[in-house]
Design a protein around this motif. Structure first.
Motif, PDB file in Angstrom:
ATOM      1  N   CYS A   1      -7.884   0.175   0.523  1.00  0.00           N
ATOM      2  CA  CYS A   1      -7.531   1.210   1.508  1.00  0.00           C
ATOM      3  C   CYS A   1      -8.706   2.135   1.765  1.00  0.00           C
ATOM      4  O   CYS A   1      -8.767   2.770   2.824  1.00  0.00           O
TER       5      CYS A   1
ATOM      6  N   TYR B   1       0.870  -1.173   0.000  1.00  0.00           N
ATOM      7  CA  TYR B   1       0.000   0.000   0.000  1.00  0.00           C
ATOM      8  C   TYR B   1       0.907   1.222   0.000  1.00  0.00           C
ATOM      9  O   TYR B   1       2.112   1.123   0.217  1.00  0.00           O
ATOM     10  N   SER B   2       0.342   2.374  -0.266  1.00  0.00           N
ATOM     11  CA  SER B   2       1.131   3.595  -0.179  1.00  0.00           C
ATOM     12  C   SER B   2       0.286   4.736   0.379  1.00  0.00           C
ATOM     13  O   SER B   2       0.368   5.070   1.542  1.00  0.00           O
ATOM     14  N   CYS B   3      -0.581   5.324  -0.470  1.00  0.00           N
ATOM     15  CA  CYS B   3      -1.256   6.569  -0.046  1.00  0.00           C
ATOM     16  C   CYS B   3      -2.317   6.335   1.019  1.00  0.00           C
ATOM     17  O   CYS B   3      -2.591   7.209   1.823  1.00  0.00           O
ATOM     18  N   ARG B   4      -2.967   5.176   1.024  1.00  0.00           N
ATOM     19  CA  ARG B   4      -4.090   4.851   1.904  1.00  0.00           C
ATOM     20  C   ARG B   4      -5.240   5.852   1.764  1.00  0.00           C
ATOM     21  O   ARG B   4      -6.014   6.055   2.672  1.00  0.00           O
TER      22      ARG B   4
ATOM     23  N   GLY C   1      -6.750   6.106  -1.623  1.00  0.00           N
ATOM     24  CA  GLY C   1      -7.478   5.768  -2.838  1.00  0.00           C
ATOM     25  C   GLY C   1      -7.036   6.472  -4.090  1.00  0.00           C
ATOM     26  O   GLY C   1      -7.805   6.549  -5.044  1.00  0.00           O
ATOM     27  N   PHE C   2      -5.790   6.976  -4.146  1.00  0.00           N
ATOM     28  CA  PHE C   2      -5.396   7.616  -5.393  1.00  0.00           C
ATOM     29  C   PHE C   2      -4.183   6.995  -6.057  1.00  0.00           C
ATOM     30  O   PHE C   2      -3.952   7.224  -7.240  1.00  0.00           O
ATOM     31  N   CYS C   3      -3.358   6.221  -5.347  1.00  0.00           N
ATOM     32  CA  CYS C   3      -2.118   5.756  -5.982  1.00  0.00           C
ATOM     33  C   CYS C   3      -2.293   4.402  -6.691  1.00  0.00           C
ATOM     34  O   CYS C   3      -1.529   4.077  -7.588  1.00  0.00           O
ATOM     35  N   GLY C   4      -3.262   3.615  -6.295  1.00  0.00           N
ATOM     36  CA  GLY C   4      -3.506   2.329  -6.947  1.00  0.00           C
ATOM     37  C   GLY C   4      -2.631   1.190  -6.443  1.00  0.00           C
ATOM     38  O   GLY C   4      -2.777   0.048  -6.887  1.00  0.00           O
ATOM     39  N   THR C   5      -1.719   1.440  -5.500  1.00  0.00           N
ATOM     40  CA  THR C   5      -0.791   0.396  -5.057  1.00  0.00           C
ATOM     41  C   THR C   5      -1.510  -0.797  -4.446  1.00  0.00           C
ATOM     42  O   THR C   5      -1.075  -1.939  -4.611  1.00  0.00           O
ATOM     43  N   CYS C   6      -2.592  -0.572  -3.741  1.00  0.00           N
ATOM     44  CA  CYS C   6      -3.238  -1.677  -3.013  1.00  0.00           C
ATOM     45  C   CYS C   6      -4.276  -2.414  -3.859  1.00  0.00           C
ATOM     46  O   CYS C   6      -4.967  -3.290  -3.346  1.00  0.00           O
TER      47      CYS C   6
ATOM     48  N   LEU D   1      -9.861  -0.973  -4.470  1.00  0.00           N
ATOM     49  CA  LEU D   1      -8.757  -0.427  -3.677  1.00  0.00           C
ATOM     50  C   LEU D   1      -9.168  -0.529  -2.210  1.00  0.00           C
ATOM     51  O   LEU D   1      -9.953   0.287  -1.715  1.00  0.00           O
TER      52      LEU D   1
HETATM   53  S1  FES Z   1      -2.830   2.556  -0.982  1.00  0.00           S
HETATM   54 FE1  FES Z   1      -3.027   4.039  -2.552  1.00  0.00          FE
HETATM   55  S2  FES Z   1      -4.884   3.477  -3.517  1.00  0.00           S
HETATM   56 FE2  FES Z   1      -4.763   2.180  -1.822  1.00  0.00          FE
END
Ligand code: FES
Length: 355
Positions: free
Chosen positions: A342, A304-307, A309-314, A340
């Motif tokens: 997060c 995960y990264s941004c937590r 809902g904008f980076c798409g990592t999760c 997502l």
């Molecule tokens: S952690 Fe960035 S969209 Fe979920």
């Protein structure tokens, strides 16, 4: 007056890469043969990571240090624009996000600033343990706080919230945009980058310290924000939330942008269960926690990264169940098969995910 937002003009190489990417996408993700050629990869562990070296650490204000970071081989670094931030992975493995506050034209150096947070393990590690020559891993730069094209700009920064705002006001000033800044702080020695603000004597900057002006009054932080004005807010969440709510009521035509490094609390959440199909385990998600938090109790390796809902990592593939999508990233087509976790939740009692 020029806009501080640079128009994007891809070169010949980038256009060729875009054509190749479109062809790849058409074949591997959108054609009938896609399921045979590519299997869903719900968890992205890598992708933007780059090693950096701490080139300098210097005090920028009371309780604030600035880090200058370079590539180990001195090579050029990925481009960024004002409002961007880095995910930094500290030597301990802790992950923290910091706004870039240097000069976007300097392609060999990134600068971030870190305030010591009482009880904060990440800021303590940076202030007390990090040394020149230490290596960090970064992910990014990412940007969820972009400068938009606007007729005028109003900035409100509080304390360390000046870090994303500083490159913005410089960009606005460089092109002669109509801009104003309210900069709030406890006292002047605690406010970083005062001497780097442009036009300090031009009446554009309103410095307010608690000692000189008293606690900030939200009502007069942005007294005039008419149509066409872009307002950027960065500082402690309670103050910024109050300012944003006030602006929505008093200046509904202004475009309001706020920077958060911490996720918003879950609102209107209902409890539900998630089946992790690959492991056969089920986790329960409480009404006031995110699906990602619950998943990571069972699968702490999920990225995960941004937590927010904008980076798409999760991003994760959904195998069964309906999703209440709360992100700002997935397309309508994506939403049929992924979520997502997060921010997004189940729209029913259970979800099955490809984990
Ligand atoms: S952690 Fe960035 S969209 Fe979920």
């Amino acid at each position: 007056m020029r806009s501080p937002v640079e128009p994007y003009r891809p070169g010949r190489t980038v256009r060729a890469l875009e054509r190749a990417a479109a062809a790849y996408r058409a074949l591997v993700t959108e054609s009938r043969a896609a399921p045979l050629l590519s299997r869903p990869a719900p968890v992205r562990h890598h992708g933007f990571d780059l090693d950096l070296v701490v080139d300098a650490i210097r005090p920028e204000a009371d309780g604030v240090v600035g880090l200058t970071l370079t590539a180990p081989d001195g090579d050029v670094l990925p481009r960024w624009v004002p409002g961007a931030h880095l995910d930094l992975f500290l030597p301990s493995g802790r992950q923290r996000q910091y706004s870039l506050c240097g000069d976007p034209a300097d392609r060999h150096r990134y600068r971030v600033a870190v305030r010591r947070v009482p009880g904060g393990a990440g800021s303590a590690e940076i202030h007390d343990e990090l040394r020149r020559g230490d290596r960090l891993t970064m992910r990014g730069p990412r940007n969820a706080f972009r400068l938009v094209a606007a007729a005028s700009y109003r900035f409100v920064a509080a304390g360390i919230g000046i870090t994303p705002i500083l490159p913005m006001v410089r960009a606005c000033h460089r092109v002669g945009a109509d801009w104003r800044l309210v900069y709030l702080g406890r006292d002047r020695p605690s406010m970083p980058f005062l001497d780097e603000l442009p036009a300090r004597d031009g009446g554009r900057i309103d410095l307010r310290t608690d000692g000189e002006s008293g606690p900030p009054d939200v009502a007069d932080l942005v007294p005039s924000a008419g149509p066409g004005t872009a307002v950027y807010l960065c500082g402690p969440p309670p103050l910024m939330t109050a300012a944003r709510d006030r602006l929505r009521a008093t200046a509904p035509h202004a475009s309001v942008h706020t920077e958060r490094f911490s996720p918003e609390p879950v609102v209107r959440g209902e409890p539900f269960d998630i089946e992790l199909r690959r492991s056969g385990r089920t986790v329960s998600v409480a009404a006031d926690e995110t699906a990602l938090t619950a998943i990571r109790r069972e699968r702490p390796d999920v990225a995960y990264s941004c937590r927010q809902g904008f980076c798409g990592t999760c991003r994760v593939a959904v195998l069964d169940g309906r999703v209440e999508h709360r992100d700002t990233t997935l397309t309508a087509a994506d939403r049929d098969r992924a979520m997502l976790p997060c921010v997004s939740r189940a729209a029913g009692p259970t979800l099955s995910l490809d984990l």
